[in-house]
Design an enzyme around this catalytic site. Structure first.
Site, PDB file in Angstrom:
ATOM      1  CG  ASP A  31      63.162  43.599  32.808  1.00 21.11           C
ATOM      2  OD1 ASP A  31      63.623  43.296  31.696  1.00 21.11           O
ATOM      3  OD2 ASP A  31      62.517  42.821  33.518  1.00 21.11           O
ATOM      4  CG  ASN A  69      57.475  41.008  40.248  1.00 16.16           C
ATOM      5  OD1 ASN A  69      56.619  41.242  39.392  1.00 16.16           O
ATOM      6  ND2 ASN A  69      58.775  41.053  39.962  1.00 16.16           N
ATOM      7  N   GLY A  94      59.423  37.204  36.479  1.00 16.92           N
ATOM      8  CA  GLY A  94      60.375  36.154  36.827  1.00 16.92           C
ATOM      9  C   GLY A  94      61.616  36.731  37.464  1.00 16.92           C
ATOM     10  CB  VAL A 105      50.934  42.596  37.972  1.00 12.57           C
ATOM     11  CG1 VAL A 105      50.015  43.802  37.778  1.00 12.57           C
ATOM     12  CG2 VAL A 105      52.397  43.041  37.921  1.00 12.57           C
TER      13      VAL A 105
END
Length: 320
Positions: free
Chosen positions: A174, A63, A58, A65
């Site tokens: 992160d 993005n 988010g 995966v």
């Protein structure tokens, strides 16, 4: 087209002329790092099929995966950024190559990248046994044992220490339960994707898992300590702290009491649980300089692990 040839000699240049220092064959994790073509990645992921999405990030710039498979049958995970996340193609290339040099048994190997046309892609080895968030927070799963929770904390701290100590201090962005994956031997590993963060106009865009200082664009090694504290809280409590910014400020500022996971039913001592929650509290202090060092964290975790009823790394195929 072959996707994983023998590692080139150190100092080879990629297609853009950028010098790449590949991991030495004797290093831990010898999968070579290389630049992939968009055609190779498209073939591996079935054209970025929605059926192959295994995670979505988010934040300001989302993005995805994807799961993929190379012709040699090697499974891969591909992180797909938008061009908006990395408008400077050379900056993305340099960041990917820098992260691709890292090799450690507690860190998932980044094995390549692609910046063909408008695509910004990272390619990593695939971890087959789910992530910590799925194992820890999904009520349908078997309760994660206390010994495994200690192993997760120790192994991820070890990976962060490696990132902190290498030349140039690779910063991990992160850290969260979503970034902790389990390999074929069921050992916890730190995702390499956190080494390359969404970047635009010189600023890092952060999720609520990040410490307060990151919201103003500043990140330091002590920022990683904050994320580690957040993860230790999750491991002890077995539940996910709400991730909105207001709740995070309240957790950090008011030190909301966190109770150990009731599902563990006496697998741990009260002293060990208290020590871990106190460590987490220290790691999540508002001011970076008030947080402990990674060596202090590892020392505390090692003490708790040694106090546990049994060896928490039993069954680790690698040993410690």
């Amino acid at each position: 087209m072959g996707c994983c040839p023998s590692a080139p000699n150190s100092g080879d240049e990629d297609a853009s002329g950028t010098n790449i220092n590949y991991p030495h064959p004797s290093a831990e994790g010898t999968t070579p790092f290389r630049q992939y073509s968009l055609a190779e990645i498209m073939a591996a992921t079935d054209g970025f099929s929605w059926d192959n999405i295994i995670a979505k990030g988010g934040g300001t710039i989302p993005n995805y995966v994807f799961r993929g498979r190379l012709p040699e049958t090697q499974q891969i995970a591909v992180k797909r950024f938008s061009k908006n996340a990395w408008p400077d193609v050379e900056q993305f290339r340099k960041e990917a190559i820098r992260a691709g040099r890292l090799r450690h048994r507690r860190l998932v190997n980044l094995i390549g990248y692609c910046c063909d046309k408008d695509e910004r892609l990272l390619v990593a080895e695939f971890m087959p046994n789910d992530s910590l968030d799925y194992r820890l927070f999904n009520a349908k799963n078997k309760t994660m044992e206390w010994s495994m929770r200690l192993r997760v904390a120790c192994y991820i701290a070890e990976a962060l220490e490696y990132c902190s100590n290498i030349e140039g201090q690779a910063l991990y962005h992160d850290l969260s339960p979503y970034k902790i994956l389990f390999d074929e031997a069921d050992n916890p590993c730190l995702s390499c994707f956190g080494l390359v963060k969404n970047h635009r106009n010189g600023r890092y865009y952060c999720s609520p898992y990040m410490p307060p200082e990151c919201r103003s664009g500043m990140i330091t090694p002590k920022s990683m300590i904050f994320g580690l504290g957040y993860m230790i809280r999750d491991l002890v409590s077995g539940r996910q702290i709400p991730q909105d910014h207001e709740m995070l400020e309240m957790v950090v500022g008011k030190q909301i009491p966190i109770r150990p996971d009731s599902r563990l039913k006496g697998e741990y001592s009260a002293e060990d649980a208290t020590a871990l929650l106190e460590l987490a509290s220290q790691c999540m202090r508002h001011k970076p300089n008030d947080r402990p060092t990674i060596k202090d964290v590892i020392a505390t975790l090692a003490q708790v692990q040694s106090n546990a009823a049994g060896p928490s790394n039993a069954g680790d195929s690698e040993g410690t």
